[in-house]
Each structure stands twice: as structure tokens, then as C-alpha cells.
Design a protein around this motif. Structure first.
Motif, PDB file in Angstrom:
ATOM      1  N   ARG B 267       0.821  -1.209   0.000  1.00  0.00           N
ATOM      2  CA  ARG B 267       0.000   0.000   0.000  1.00  0.00           C
ATOM      3  C   ARG B 267       0.862   1.269   0.000  1.00  0.00           C
ATOM      4  O   ARG B 267       0.531   2.248  -0.679  1.00  0.00           O
ATOM      5  N   ALA B 270       2.095   1.708  -3.452  1.00  0.00           N
ATOM      6  CA  ALA B 270       1.042   2.201  -4.336  1.00  0.00           C
ATOM      7  C   ALA B 270       0.884   3.708  -4.147  1.00  0.00           C
ATOM      8  O   ALA B 270       0.793   4.459  -5.122  1.00  0.00           O
ATOM      9  N   ALA B 274       3.189   4.170  -7.371  1.00  0.00           N
ATOM     10  CA  ALA B 274       2.354   3.674  -8.466  1.00  0.00           C
ATOM     11  C   ALA B 274       1.393   4.734  -8.982  1.00  0.00           C
ATOM     12  O   ALA B 274       1.091   4.773 -10.173  1.00  0.00           O
ATOM     13  N   ILE B 281      -5.734   2.808 -10.285  1.00  0.00           N
ATOM     14  CA  ILE B 281      -5.299   1.814  -9.294  1.00  0.00           C
ATOM     15  C   ILE B 281      -6.496   1.346  -8.503  1.00  0.00           C
ATOM     16  O   ILE B 281      -7.354   2.148  -8.128  1.00  0.00           O
ATOM     17  N   GLU B 283      -7.389  -1.055  -5.090  1.00  0.00           N
ATOM     18  CA  GLU B 283      -6.873  -1.834  -3.973  1.00  0.00           C
ATOM     19  C   GLU B 283      -7.969  -2.735  -3.465  1.00  0.00           C
ATOM     20  O   GLU B 283      -9.092  -2.298  -3.253  1.00  0.00           O
ATOM     21  N   VAL B 288      -2.931  -4.892  -4.987  1.00  0.00           N
ATOM     22  CA  VAL B 288      -3.147  -3.625  -5.693  1.00  0.00           C
ATOM     23  C   VAL B 288      -3.118  -3.912  -7.190  1.00  0.00           C
ATOM     24  O   VAL B 288      -2.200  -4.554  -7.695  1.00  0.00           O
ATOM     25  N   CYS B 290      -2.865  -2.383 -10.832  1.00  0.00           N
ATOM     26  CA  CYS B 290      -2.475  -1.163 -11.538  1.00  0.00           C
ATOM     27  C   CYS B 290      -2.822  -1.304 -13.020  1.00  0.00           C
ATOM     28  O   CYS B 290      -2.389  -2.256 -13.677  1.00  0.00           O
TER      29      CYS B 290
END
Lengths: 260, 331
Positions: B267, B270, B274, B281, B283, B288, B290
Motif C-alpha cells: 500500500r 502504491a 504507483a 489503481i 486496492e 493492488v 495497476c
């Protein structure tokens, strides 16, 4: 929702559905005939001769004759009821046979008609079996007793239709116990199957006059003795009315259940 | 119709067979079209304005989570339930008014097996053929080919209880072909089957498409839809929320590259890295997702982090489906 209350629309397409049930029955015909035939026969002979020996006359005839007429009706009723309840419920709900059939170009109304006629057909064999024994034992000698062959299908249709109403509301097999305990068994006691209706208290006698099984015994018993039943058109019309009203009602209930 | 209702079974059936040969989409009309269908059960409206149309020879898929209204839509299209609003035409016949005529050349594979347990494999086909009012000779002549199609020739005399799940499905499919249907409805045809059995069903369905038959299937298996369907409608909560070919759906609704990442600190990664590298994205739990036009920047950011594990793959229908219908469980 108006279409739900339209009268049943039936076509000859019910025939393959009736035939399907017949083919299944044929595979198991021997135990089925035994069950439908031997059981009521044992009761009739056992009680008729055993108990009958203690009784001088019942309803102006030997008890075995009295009971034979009652057993024709009782056996037809039971057979039609069992088929339309348990086997009908299996085909409708458990095996989903109706669902498969209705994916073909056959409507629910035709399926229900096939079930009605099938249960009546099967019960005809049960009534006929008892009648054959009555003839063989010389309990019925008059040619008029042949007319019972026309009454038995009416009895079968009436009770098959009533049982289908119950099937259309059932969620499981357990539900049928209510119908037997609260309807079928009391009706057998109130309809002159085992003893004359005249033995009942007056209030029950008038209740009895409305019961389909009482109309059945009122037709079959005189015919077995070779007499024309008093008010036979009334009794026949009452049985037909039970059959037609039951069929209409169960079609409405099946539509509500299955064509949502 | 009056003649059919009152005539003998055989005459009626013959007339329906004739009528059913003339009616369908020779003129290029759709085999099935549904317009603004609505269906309510008590308080819940389960079909809320569904429209689609299927051309002859197509394989059309209704895709959706449980309770999306797929099965109800099928029942409406077959004339087994009355719509509250909207119109349906199946093989040129108005449904439900002329549903019986329409169904004369429709085959149905229901979600739950409803083979007749009181009959053998071959008897199931024979008895079912009679429901269509087909001549006895014709049905009997078709049975060997149907058994072969289902791979059940050696099992012709077997009882239904003795069949495996895959065999039952194949027999149900063969049964749906007994009336030589133009259109076949399949409601979740491979649910509950093992991979071998599923692949065999798919091969059979491709054979049927090759014969020019039209297929309408419901499924919640994306690979099944992607493999078989030329066109798809994604249903959710009683509505069609997207309708196109599988490829078009992926192109229109989703970025082409997906990187699934999980592991310790995913996390934080991300949030810190990310977000700038992926266009979208998601979650969920420990993973996660992408979505990006290009995956390389994401991948190079990931190679530096040994605590994170990842899977890079092209976007598929399941991504579209989850994007459009959400990730929550449907019960």
C-alpha cells in the motif's frame, strides 16, 4: 396479472406428457399394481368377512358387499390423491420435469391437464381392481354394476384435481400430511365408506352430503347392488364440479407459482 | 392459432413445424430481439429496461454477477414469464403471445439439470422429442447422431444417476438439439464442471455455431464468454451496462496492461510510486491492481523492491467486468 385467472387453455399437446408418466409407470407396473391393489383388498376381505360375521346386515346388505362398494371409492380416491400429491410434486418440484417440458412448445396448462388425467387414469386401475374382485367373489352380479366403470373416472378426476390444488401450494412432501390427516381421513369416515352415513349425528350428515367421497359412494353402492342410484345426476354433477373447480383453481395456483 | 389450438396434436405439430420453417430470419431480421424489457417481482424490479438483439449465427453472451437478471431475461425471451413492459420477438414470433410457435425450433439448456431420472439416456431423448410433436420415426432416426454428439453412444442404455456431471450436461445439450433448433439458449452451461468437461462443452458449442445455429448463453465465466461469444452484454442490477464484442469491451473500458502487486508494504508503494505510473489503481484486500497504457515504468519501479511480488498480464474481460460491476460480493 389478469391472464393468471383466464380459464385453462388446453390442447392435445398434453398427450406426450401423459404418455411420459405412463411409460414410467410401465417400468414399475408390478410393484405399483400390487401396492394399489393388494393393500385395499386385504382390508376389504379381512374386515368384510371378519367383522362382517359379527354384523347381521349393514345398510340392508351383507357387510362385505357394503364394504366392497366403499372400497372401490376409497381406493380410487387414495390412488388419485397419492399420485397427484407425491408423484406430481416430484415431477414439478424435485425432478424439475415440468420445467424441462415447458421449454418445449407445451404450456403449463397442458402439463397440468396431463397430470390430472394421468392421476385419474392410474386411480381407475385401482378402482377397477377392487371391482374385478367384487365380481369374482359374486358380490356384484347385476349388469348395472358395469356402470361403475363410468363412475370411477369421475371419482379419480375429482380427487386428482383436489390433490393438485394442494400440490400447487406445497413447499415439501411434509405438507401433504396435513391434507391426509385433516381432509382425506375424516372424509373417509364421513362418506359412507365403512359404515352408513345414517350412523352419523345429523350435523355431520349434512356436512357429509357435500363431500365428494359421499357422492361417490352414493353412486357406486346402489350400482353394485344392481339398482339405479337415487338422484344420480346430482351426484355425478357434484363430482364433475369438484373436478372442474379443482382443475381451474390448481391451474391458477400453478401459474402463480411457476410462470412468474 | 385457433386451428392449432383446436386441431389434432399431429396436425398442429406439423403446422407448427411448417410455420416455424418459414418464419425466421431469412430476411435478415434478428433471431431474437428484446426491447425495453421490464420485470418486477414484488418490490424488486429484477429486469429494468433491457434491450438487445441477436443476429442469426451469432453467439451472444449475457454476462453478469449472480442476481443481475440474466436468467429472468432468458425466461422472458422464452415466454415462460410475462414481462411487465417491453416487447420480445423470437424467430419472427411475438413472445409471449406466440411463444409456443417460437419454441418449436429453440433448444434450451437450463442452469440446473432436469433430465428425466426415470428414463435411460436414449429414452430421455426419445421422450423429449415427443414433447415437440415430432414424428416417432424422425426422433428415433436422430437419436444415434445426438448420442454421438454427446459422446454417449456407449451409454445409451445407462440410467441418468449413473452419469457424471459432464455427461449429464452433454446429454442435456443433446436433448436441446432433438428438435433441430435454430437458436439454443444456454443458462450457465459449464457451471460446476471440471476443466476437461468444460472444454468438451465449448468444442460442441463451436461445432453448433459452425452449423449456422444461433446461441444465447449466460455465464459468469469470463474465459467462457471471451472464447465463445461474438458479442456480449454485461448485465448488472437488471440493466445492460455495456454491449459489444469482447475485444471492443476491453479496448473501450480498460487500459491494456495490468500489473497485480502484493506483499509487504504494497500500500505504501502504491501511494508513493504507483499513482504516478498507472492511470488507474484499485486496492482490494492485500492486492493492488495497476492499470496502465504502458507497464514498463511500473515494472522497473517494482524490480527494486524485493518484498513485493507481482504479476504482469494483458487486460482481459474480467477486468472490464469488475470495473463495471464492482468488486463487492453478490449473494
Amino acid at each position: 396479472m389478469r391472464h393468471r385467472y383466464l380459464p385453462p387453455s388446453v390442447t392435445p399437446r398434453f398427450v406426450p406428457v401423459w404418455r411420459r408418466n405412463f411409460l414410467v409407470w410401465r417400468k414399475l407396473a408390478v410393484p405399483s399394481i400390487l401396492g394399489n391393489f393388494a393393500d385395499p383388498l386385504i382390508y376389504m376381505l379381512g374386515l368384510g368377512y371378519g367383522l362382517g360375521r359379527l354384523l347381521p346386515e349393514v345398510g340392508g346388505m351383507p357387510y362385505i358387499v357394503f364394504l366392497a362398494a366403499g372400497t372401490v371409492c376409497f381406493s380410487t380416491m387414495n390412488s388419485a390423491t397419492f399420485e397427484a400429491l407425491y408423484s406430481g410434486f416430484s415431477r414439478m418440484h424435485v425432478q424439475r420435469t415440468w420445467e424441462a417440458i415447458m421449454n418445449a412448445p407445451i404450456t403449463l396448462d397442458d402439463v397440468v391437464l396431463a397430470e390430472l388425467l394421468w392421476a385419474a387414469s392410474k386411480s381407475f386401475l385401482s378402482g377397477l381392481a377392487i371391482l374385478i374382485v367384487a365380481w369374482a367373489l359374486g358380490l356384484a352380479a347385476s349388469p348395472l354394476s358395469l356402470a361403475i366403470l363410468a363412475v370411477v373416472p369421475l371419482i379419480g378426476l375429482a380427487f386428482a384435481a383436489l390433490a393438485l390444488v394442494i400440490t400447487s401450494m406445497a413447499q415439501s412432501y411434509d405438507f401433504f400430511m396435513y391434507y391426509f390427516t385433516l381432509v382425506i381421513t375424516p372424509m373417509a369416515m364421513l362418506s359412507g365408506v365403512f359404515f352408513p352415513v345414517s350412523q352419523l349425528p345429523p350435523a355431520l350428515q349434512s356436512l357429509s352430503a357435500a363431500l365428494p367421497l359421499a357422492h361417490a359412494t352414493a353412486l357406486v353402492r346402489p350400482l353394485l347392488l344392481g339398482e339405479a342410484p337415487a338422484q344420480w345426476p346430482l351426484h355425478a354433477a357434484a363430482l364433475a364440479a369438484y373436478a372442474l373447480a379443482g382443475f381451474y383453481l390448481c391451474v391458477i395456483l400453478f401459474r402463480r407459482r411457476l410462470l412468474q | 392459432m385457433a386451428i392449432l389450438n383446436n386441431g389434432g396434436a399431429a396436425a398442429g405439430a406439423a403446422a407448427e413445424q411448417r410455420a416455424s420453417r418459414v418464419a425466421p430470419g431469412a430476411s435478415g431480421a434478428p433471431v431474437l430481439s428484446a426491447h425495453e424489457l421490464r420485470k418486477r417481482y414484488g418490490e424488486a424490479e429484477v429486469v429494468r429496461g433491457v434491450s438487445f438483439s441477436i443476429e442469426a449465427g451469432e453467439c451472444f453472451g449475457l454476462l453478469g454477477p449472480n442476481g443481475a437478471g440474466k436468467t429472468t431475461t432468458l425466461r422472458l425471451a422464452l415466454g415462460l414469464a410475462q414481462p411487465d413492459a417491453g416487447s420480445i420477438t423470437l424467430r419472427g414470433f411475438a413472445v409471449p403471445q406466440q411463444a409456443r410457435l417460437a419454441r418449436a425450433r429453440v433448444g434450451v439448456v437450463p442452469q440446473m439439470d432436469n433430465l428425466d431420472p426415470d428414463f435411460t439416456v436414449a429414452e430421455n431423448l426419445l421422450v423429449y422429442g415427443r414433447y415437440y410433436g415430432l414424428p416417432e420415426r424422425e426422433i428415433r432416426a436422430r437419436i444415434p447422431a445426438l448420442l454421438e454428439f454427446a459422446g454417449l453412444t456407449a451409454r445409451a442404455g445407462a440410467r441418468i444417476q449413473a452419469l457424471s456431471g459432464g455427461m449429464k450436461r452433454r446429454l442435456t445439450l443433446a436433448r436441446a438439439l432433438v428438435n433441430d433448433p435454430e437458436v439454443i439458449f444456454l443458462d450457465e452451461p459449464t457451471t460446476g464442471l471440471d476443466p476437461q468437461a468444460r472444454h468438451l462443452i465449448w468444442e460442441r458449442l463451436k461445432t453448433l455455431l459452425g452449423q449456422g445455429r444461433t446461441i444465447l448463453l449466460t455465464t459468469h465465466f469470463m474465459d467462457e464468454a471471451e472464447r465463445l461469444c461474438s458479442r456480449l452484454a454485461i448485465m448488472d442490477a437488471g440493466r445492460i451496462i455495456a454491449q459489444a464484442s469482447p475485444r471492443q469491451l476491453i479496448e473501450r473500458h480498460i487500459e491494456p496492461q495490468v500489473v497485480e502487486v502484493f506483499g509487504e508494504g504494497v500500500r505504501d508503494w502504491a501511494r508513493e510510486h504507483a499513482r504516478g505510473l498507472a492511470s488507474r489503481i484499485e486496492e482490494t484486500g492485500e492486492t493492488v491492481f495497476c492499470y496502465a497504457a504502458r507497464a514498463e515504468p511500473l515494472l522497473s519501479s517494482l524490480t527494486a523492491r524485493s518484498s513485493l511480488r507481482y504479476l504482469h498480464r494483458p487486460a482481459n474481460l474480467e477486468d472490464v467486468f469488475l470495473k463495471l460491476t464492482g468488486r463487492e460480493l453478490r449473494e
